[in-house]
Design a protein around this motif. Structure first.
Motif, PDB file in Angstrom:
ATOM      1  N   ARG A   3      -4.887  -2.156  -3.026  1.00  0.00           N
ATOM      2  CA  ARG A   3      -4.209  -1.311  -4.003  1.00  0.00           C
ATOM      3  C   ARG A   3      -4.212  -1.909  -5.408  1.00  0.00           C
ATOM      4  O   ARG A   3      -4.023  -3.104  -5.596  1.00  0.00           O
ATOM      5  CB  ARG A   3      -2.778  -1.061  -3.548  1.00  0.00           C
ATOM      6  N   VAL A  36      -5.250  -0.621  -9.892  1.00  0.00           N
ATOM      7  CA  VAL A  36      -5.562   0.439 -10.855  1.00  0.00           C
ATOM      8  C   VAL A  36      -6.907   0.225 -11.549  1.00  0.00           C
ATOM      9  O   VAL A  36      -7.302   1.023 -12.405  1.00  0.00           O
ATOM     10  CB  VAL A  36      -4.455   0.532 -11.935  1.00  0.00           C
ATOM     11  N   GLU A  54     -11.898   2.857  -8.708  1.00  0.00           N
ATOM     12  CA  GLU A  54     -11.599   4.064  -7.928  1.00  0.00           C
ATOM     13  C   GLU A  54     -11.015   3.731  -6.559  1.00  0.00           C
ATOM     14  O   GLU A  54     -10.069   4.379  -6.096  1.00  0.00           O
ATOM     15  CB  GLU A  54     -12.868   4.904  -7.761  1.00  0.00           C
ATOM     16  N   ARG A  97      -7.389   2.705  -6.921  1.00  0.00           N
ATOM     17  CA  ARG A  97      -6.548   3.855  -7.269  1.00  0.00           C
ATOM     18  C   ARG A  97      -6.390   4.808  -6.088  1.00  0.00           C
ATOM     19  O   ARG A  97      -5.306   5.376  -5.888  1.00  0.00           O
ATOM     20  CB  ARG A  97      -7.134   4.586  -8.490  1.00  0.00           C
ATOM     21  N   ASN A  98      -7.449   4.984  -5.308  1.00  0.00           N
ATOM     22  CA  ASN A  98      -7.339   5.836  -4.117  1.00  0.00           C
ATOM     23  C   ASN A  98      -6.319   5.271  -3.138  1.00  0.00           C
ATOM     24  O   ASN A  98      -5.489   6.004  -2.577  1.00  0.00           O
ATOM     25  CB  ASN A  98      -8.694   5.959  -3.421  1.00  0.00           C
ATOM     26  N   GLU A 146      -3.829   3.243  -3.776  1.00  0.00           N
ATOM     27  CA  GLU A 146      -2.488   3.354  -4.367  1.00  0.00           C
ATOM     28  C   GLU A 146      -1.950   4.772  -4.215  1.00  0.00           C
ATOM     29  O   GLU A 146      -0.766   4.976  -3.875  1.00  0.00           O
ATOM     30  CB  GLU A 146      -2.556   2.972  -5.849  1.00  0.00           C
ATOM     31  N   ALA A 147      -2.798   5.751  -4.459  1.00  0.00           N
ATOM     32  CA  ALA A 147      -2.365   7.146  -4.357  1.00  0.00           C
ATOM     33  C   ALA A 147      -2.015   7.523  -2.923  1.00  0.00           C
ATOM     34  O   ALA A 147      -1.055   8.272  -2.675  1.00  0.00           O
ATOM     35  CB  ALA A 147      -3.465   8.072  -4.887  1.00  0.00           C
ATOM     36  N   ALA A 197       1.452   5.914  -2.102  1.00  0.00           N
ATOM     37  CA  ALA A 197       2.524   6.609  -2.810  1.00  0.00           C
ATOM     38  C   ALA A 197       2.752   8.004  -2.231  1.00  0.00           C
ATOM     39  O   ALA A 197       3.897   8.442  -2.066  1.00  0.00           O
ATOM     40  CB  ALA A 197       2.189   6.698  -4.300  1.00  0.00           C
ATOM     41  N   GLY A 198       1.665   8.696  -1.924  1.00  0.00           N
ATOM     42  CA  GLY A 198       1.793  10.034  -1.348  1.00  0.00           C
ATOM     43  C   GLY A 198       2.462  10.023   0.009  1.00  0.00           C
ATOM     44  O   GLY A 198       3.287  10.886   0.328  1.00  0.00           O
ATOM     45  N   TYR A 257      -4.673   2.678   5.332  1.00  0.00           N
ATOM     46  CA  TYR A 257      -4.652   3.796   4.397  1.00  0.00           C
ATOM     47  C   TYR A 257      -4.977   5.134   5.066  1.00  0.00           C
ATOM     48  O   TYR A 257      -4.375   6.165   4.753  1.00  0.00           O
ATOM     49  CB  TYR A 257      -5.642   3.540   3.250  1.00  0.00           C
ATOM     50  N   HIS A 268       0.888  11.703   5.832  1.00  0.00           N
ATOM     51  CA  HIS A 268       1.180  12.622   4.727  1.00  0.00           C
ATOM     52  C   HIS A 268       0.751  14.045   5.103  1.00  0.00           C
ATOM     53  O   HIS A 268       1.510  15.011   4.930  1.00  0.00           O
ATOM     54  CB  HIS A 268       0.434  12.131   3.483  1.00  0.00           C
TER      55      HIS A 268
END
Length: 409
Positions: free
Chosen positions: A49, A51, A54, A57-58, A60-61, A64-65, A261, A268
């Protein structure tokens, strides 16, 4: 609009096998959108994770999601959502962490009604700390666990009380808010195993009164992982064993190693799938938490109607004992057959395309307290995809078993 179970079933590929599945308490079948979420996560760049690129960021998203989705499901703060391999692992980790502050004279309270994953971690942590273990009993005739049962187990040095939100063996749902009031009145923490409850009812951490709550997405159409929910400010006071370079931030300080992940993406998606089962009147633009509450109202009504259909059918059969008798319970029935083997009944049903397993299902203390020993009984569990046709197949297969030549226990 009425609950459309056939539309739900159409999105679950495994149901095409044709079996009538009553094994959902051990794990539900998976909708296509949940499967697709795993594929999507793994088909795109992933990294640790961050920023900078890509893949970071994937990742991390996705995390968070997933935290946001599970927080909506459990009526919790995303900062209080911890992911782990399983609810059992998370409970063991939490027990070891809390036990750092326990010592001789302190008391930990567990219940006979619970799955062993909400008993043994607490007992073993208490023993290691020199603390005393006390038991909450339940009524074997009604299968009820009442606040009075809890009150009898509390003491002046009670540090933690662990109680199930719903028994995975009998479906019994204790009065959690009333129990929480007693527990907090005694100055103790309250841990709720909501693995079985969260599959059948809307859950809200604060309304239940739980300080800690665990659940397992694979019990509600998701992937195999575990979730712990708590208040972020409470988690801030706890210091689990962890690697020195790993973050001390909450909730990450409780998550050991890199998170899975693809499974978080699927968890989710499972929450979103459940939210999508809300009646159309709720509107697709309503907040996800509101849609989840409405969806579970519809799911409960559907499952309870099927449970009544099963119970009505069982009442017409000779030679079956129903042990699920609590006034408030999930659509989960524990059956035994006097003079016959529940395991044999399960094999008989499986040969006729009806999947209903027989065991104590890790609720060993409950099974023994009911006089069923370690063998338990035949468990019939419903899910959002269960249908009237499934129920009729079950009842026909049970009637056939009861009229067939006896296989002695």
């Amino acid at each position: 609009m009425s609950y459309d179970v056939h539309a739900v079933r159409a999105q679950i590929p495994a149901l095409k096998s044709g079996s009538a599945r009553f094994d959902a308490p051990g794990g539900t079948q998976t909708p296509q959108p949940v499967i697709d979420a795993i594929v999507h996560a793994l088909a795109h760049p992933l990294a640790v994770r961050g920023v900078q690129n890509e893949g970071e960021r994937n990742a991390e998203a996705i995390v968070a999601g997933a935290r946001s989705a599970l927080a909506d499901l459990l009526g919790a703060d995303p900062r209080g959502i911890v992911f782990g391999r399983s609810s059992t692992q998370l409970t063991y980790d939490l027990a070891r962490t809390l036990a750092k502050e326990w010592g001789p004279g302190d008391e930990v309270v567990v219940s006979r009604l619970d799955h062993d994953s909400n008993i043994r971690p607490w007992i073993q942590a208490a023993e290691a700390a020199g603390a005393t273990v006390r038991w909450i009993e339940f009524d074997p005739e009604t299968t009820e666990l009442t606040p009075d049962h809890v009150r009898d187990a509390l003491g002046g040095r009670t540090r933690l009380v662990a109680v199930t939100g719903a028994s995975n063996l009998t479906g019994t749902r204790p009065d959690l808010p009333a129990i929480a009031e007693l527990v907090h009145g005694a100055g103790a923490l309250f841990h709720v195993d909501a693995v079985h409850l969260a599959a059948h009812a809307s859950v809200e951490l604060a309304a239940i009164g739980a300080d800690f709550l665990t659940c397992s997405p694979y019990k509600f159409l998701g992937p195999h992982c575990g979730v712990l929910a708590s208040r972020p400010e409470l988690l801030e006071t706890l210091h689990p064993d962890k690697l020195v370079p790993s973050t001390d931030a909450v909730p990450e300080r409780f998550e050991l190693g890199t998170l899975p992940y693809e499974l978080l993406a699927a968890a989710h998606a499972a929450v979103d799938f459940l939210a999508g089962l809300a009646p159309a009147a709720e509107g697709a633009t309503a907040p996800r938490r509101e849609r989840l509450v409405a969806a579970f109202e519809a799911i409960e009504a559907h499952e309870d109607a099927l449970r009544v259909r099963i119970e009505t059918g069982l009442a017409a059969l000779d030679g079956v004992t129903v042990h699920s008798r609590a006034a408030l319970r999930t659509p989960t029935l524990l059956l035994t057959f006097p003079g016959r083997s529940a395991a044999d009944a399960s094999r008989h049903l499986a040969a006729r395309g009806v999947d209903a397993p027989a065991s104590s299902f890790y609720a060993l203390e409950a099974s023994r307290h009911l006089g069923l020993g370690d063998a338990g009984g035949l468990r019939v569990g419903l899910a959002p995809y269960s249908s009237e046709e499934d129920v009729d197949l079950l009842l026909d297969a049970l009637a056939d078993y009861l009229t067939a030549g006896p296989a002695r226990a």
